[in-house]
Design a protein around this motif. Structure first.
Motif, PDB file in Angstrom:
ATOM      1  N   TYR A  49       0.839  -1.203   0.000  1.00 55.39           N
ATOM      2  CA  TYR A  49       0.000   0.000   0.000  1.00 55.39           C
ATOM      3  C   TYR A  49       0.872   1.251   0.000  1.00 55.39           C
ATOM      4  N   ARG A  50       0.507   2.209  -0.891  1.00 59.13           N
ATOM      5  CA  ARG A  50       1.279   3.451  -0.994  1.00 59.13           C
ATOM      6  C   ARG A  50       0.457   4.664  -0.610  1.00 59.13           C
ATOM      7  N   LYS A  51      -0.736   4.817  -1.225  1.00 59.28           N
ATOM      8  CA  LYS A  51      -1.533   6.002  -0.934  1.00 59.28           C
ATOM      9  C   LYS A  51      -2.961   5.800  -1.441  1.00 59.28           C
ATOM     10  N   GLU A  52      -3.824   6.739  -1.056  1.00 55.88           N
ATOM     11  CA  GLU A  52      -5.211   6.786  -1.510  1.00 55.88           C
ATOM     12  C   GLU A  52      -5.411   8.103  -2.254  1.00 55.88           C
ATOM     13  N   VAL A  53      -5.966   8.045  -3.462  1.00 57.16           N
ATOM     14  CA  VAL A  53      -6.083   9.263  -4.275  1.00 57.16           C
ATOM     15  C   VAL A  53      -7.553   9.564  -4.561  1.00 57.16           C
ATOM     16  N   PRO A  54      -7.915  10.844  -4.665  1.00 54.81           N
ATOM     17  CA  PRO A  54      -9.313  11.259  -4.868  1.00 54.81           C
ATOM     18  C   PRO A  54      -9.734  11.129  -6.327  1.00 54.81           C
ATOM     19  N   PRO A  55     -11.001  11.455  -6.635  1.00 55.95           N
ATOM     20  CA  PRO A  55     -11.474  11.405  -8.028  1.00 55.95           C
ATOM     21  C   PRO A  55     -10.678  12.340  -8.934  1.00 55.95           C
ATOM     22  N   GLY A  56     -10.620  11.970 -10.221  1.00 59.27           N
ATOM     23  CA  GLY A  56      -9.928  12.800 -11.199  1.00 59.27           C
ATOM     24  C   GLY A  56      -8.919  12.003 -11.991  1.00 59.27           C
ATOM     25  N   LEU A  57      -8.132  12.701 -12.821  1.00 60.54           N
ATOM     26  CA  LEU A  57      -7.094  12.100 -13.653  1.00 60.54           C
ATOM     27  C   LEU A  57      -5.788  12.073 -12.870  1.00 60.54           C
ATOM     28  N   HIS A  58      -5.131  10.910 -12.836  1.00 55.93           N
ATOM     29  CA  HIS A  58      -3.918  10.762 -12.039  1.00 55.93           C
ATOM     30  C   HIS A  58      -2.812  10.080 -12.847  1.00 55.93           C
ATOM     31  N   PHE A  59      -1.582  10.351 -12.426  1.00 54.63           N
ATOM     32  CA  PHE A  59      -0.396   9.773 -13.038  1.00 54.63           C
ATOM     33  C   PHE A  59       0.235   8.811 -12.053  1.00 54.63           C
ATOM     34  N   THR A  60       0.666   7.650 -12.545  1.00 56.53           N
ATOM     35  CA  THR A  60       1.304   6.668 -11.683  1.00 56.53           C
ATOM     36  C   THR A  60       2.521   6.099 -12.389  1.00 56.53           C
ATOM     37  N   MET A  61       3.292   5.289 -11.703  1.00 59.33           N
ATOM     38  CA  MET A  61       4.468   4.668 -12.303  1.00 59.33           C
ATOM     39  C   MET A  61       4.027   3.750 -13.443  1.00 59.33           C
ATOM     40  N   PRO A  62       4.669   3.837 -14.604  1.00 54.26           N
ATOM     41  CA  PRO A  62       4.210   3.087 -15.784  1.00 54.26           C
ATOM     42  C   PRO A  62       4.566   1.609 -15.735  1.00 54.26           C
ATOM     43  N   LEU A  63       4.024   0.885 -16.745  1.00 56.43           N
ATOM     44  CA  LEU A  63       4.351  -0.524 -16.993  1.00 56.43           C
ATOM     45  C   LEU A  63       4.050  -1.428 -15.798  1.00 56.43           C
ATOM     46  N   GLY A  64       3.000  -1.107 -15.072  1.00 54.40           N
ATOM     47  CA  GLY A  64       2.544  -1.994 -14.007  1.00 54.40           C
ATOM     48  C   GLY A  64       3.320  -1.933 -12.711  1.00 54.40           C
ATOM     49  N   LEU A  65       4.238  -0.984 -12.558  1.00 54.07           N
ATOM     50  CA  LEU A  65       4.963  -0.868 -11.291  1.00 54.07           C
ATOM     51  C   LEU A  65       4.023  -0.466 -10.162  1.00 54.07           C
ATOM     52  N   ASP A  66       3.064   0.388 -10.476  1.00 52.76           N
ATOM     53  CA  ASP A  66       2.000   0.744  -9.531  1.00 52.76           C
ATOM     54  C   ASP A  66       0.697   0.102  -9.975  1.00 52.76           C
ATOM     55  N   ASN A  67      -0.127  -0.229  -9.008  1.00 51.49           N
ATOM     56  CA  ASN A  67      -1.454  -0.782  -9.297  1.00 51.49           C
ATOM     57  C   ASN A  67      -2.496   0.033  -8.544  1.00 51.49           C
ATOM     58  N   ALA A  68      -3.485   0.563  -9.265  1.00 52.96           N
ATOM     59  CA  ALA A  68      -4.534   1.383  -8.649  1.00 52.96           C
ATOM     60  C   ALA A  68      -5.856   0.626  -8.680  1.00 52.96           C
ATOM     61  N   THR A  69      -6.455   0.433  -7.514  1.00 54.16           N
ATOM     62  CA  THR A  69      -7.738  -0.260  -7.402  1.00 54.16           C
ATOM     63  C   THR A  69      -8.829   0.766  -7.100  1.00 54.16           C
ATOM     64  N   ILE A  70      -9.837   0.838  -7.969  1.00 55.87           N
ATOM     65  CA  ILE A  70     -10.938   1.783  -7.796  1.00 55.87           C
ATOM     66  C   ILE A  70     -11.933   1.232  -6.774  1.00 55.87           C
ATOM     67  N   VAL A  71     -12.277   2.043  -5.772  1.00 47.86           N
ATOM     68  CA  VAL A  71     -13.215   1.626  -4.722  1.00 47.86           C
ATOM     69  C   VAL A  71     -14.344   2.649  -4.659  1.00 47.86           C
ATOM     70  N   PRO A  72     -15.603   2.244  -4.884  1.00 41.88           N
ATOM     71  CA  PRO A  72     -16.743   3.189  -4.918  1.00 41.88           C
ATOM     72  C   PRO A  72     -17.216   3.592  -3.535  1.00 41.88           C
ATOM     73  N   VAL A  73     -16.514   4.508  -2.888  1.00 43.39           N
ATOM     74  CA  VAL A  73     -16.817   4.860  -1.495  1.00 43.39           C
ATOM     75  C   VAL A  73     -18.067   5.716  -1.345  1.00 43.39           C
ATOM     76  N   ASN A  74     -18.478   6.408  -2.394  1.00 42.16           N
ATOM     77  CA  ASN A  74     -19.656   7.280  -2.302  1.00 42.16           C
ATOM     78  C   ASN A  74     -20.878   6.676  -2.983  1.00 42.16           C
ATOM     79  N   ARG A  75     -20.858   5.405  -3.218  1.00 44.18           N
ATOM     80  CA  ARG A  75     -21.991   4.729  -3.848  1.00 44.18           C
ATOM     81  C   ARG A  75     -22.625   3.768  -2.843  1.00 44.18           C
ATOM     82  N   GLN A  76     -23.943   3.771  -2.769  1.00 43.45           N
ATOM     83  CA  GLN A  76     -24.622   2.825  -1.887  1.00 43.45           C
ATOM     84  C   GLN A  76     -24.693   1.473  -2.587  1.00 43.45           C
TER      85      GLN A  76
END
Length: 206
Positions: A49-76
């Motif tokens: 685990y590295r960080k939690e990022v808010p909605p919007g367009l984001h940049f991460t380490m390329p070629l799969g070094l970073d993995n971002a999992t989307i979690v719907p926190v504001n959806r019932q």
């Protein structure tokens, strides 16, 4: 012959340049991701685990070094228990053929078929992803266990008729307590009973 060699070298150099540019393009393309307005992204680097990022367009380490999992926190979200429903498109929405989990024993040792819906939100995305394996299935077990306990404290007449609201409120409190104990990162909004019936062989007599 000398001219042919120069042409071959130039072709190889052009191909090499194209491959490099293609890799750079793929790296840049894989480095950007969009987080929907109702979600956050939990970022891992090499599985940690590295960080939690808010909605919007984001940049991460390329070629799969970073993995971002989307979690719907504001959806019932909802989980349907005790009756067959179509498989949902959203993997966060739970539905399954009820079968055995609908059959509960009341306090006066009668049987009842219980169908209910749990509406909840993901309150802590990090806990939801990492503290418990398969949180959706864990939520189903928590829901079934606590509903059967609440139903088991009442007579079959209460369960089928006047006790529905009390069952919903008490089940919600117990489910939230257990989900908090298990550190599931879930906040339960509502428990709603759909149908409560005696078993089919005795439905006519009721």
């Amino acid at each position: 012959d000398g001219g042919s060699g120069k042409n071959s070298g130039g072709s190889f150099g052009g191909l090499f340049t194209f491959v490099i540019l293609l890799l750079i393009g793929l790296g840049l393309w894989s480095a950007y991701y969009m987080v929907p307005s109702d979600s956050v992204a939990v970022v891992q680097r090499f599985g940690m685990y590295r960080k939690e990022v808010p909605p919007g367009l984001h940049f991460t380490m390329p070629l799969g070094l970073d993995n971002a999992t989307i979690v719907p926190v504001n959806r019932q979200l909802k989980q349907e228990c005790g009756f067959a429903t179509p498989v949902p498109r959203d993997t966060n929405q739970g539905a399954r053929d009820g079968g055995r989990e609908t059959q509960m024993v009341t306090g006066d040792l009668n049987a009842a078929l219980v169908e209910w819906v749990v509406q909840y939100r993901i309150s802590d995305p990090v806990k939801f992803l990492f503290e418990i394996r398969e949180p959706g299935e864990t939520m189903r077990y928590v829901s079934g266990w606590e509903m059967s306990e609440v139903v088991g404290d009442r007579s079959v007449d209460e369960v089928i008729t006047i006790g529905r609201q009390e069952i919903e409120v008490e089940a919600l409190v117990k489910m939230q307590e257990l989900s908090t104990k298990y550190v599931m990162g879930i906040s339960i909004d509502q428990v709603q009973l759909k149908n409560i019936n005696p078993p089919k062989p005795v439905q006519e007599s009721f």
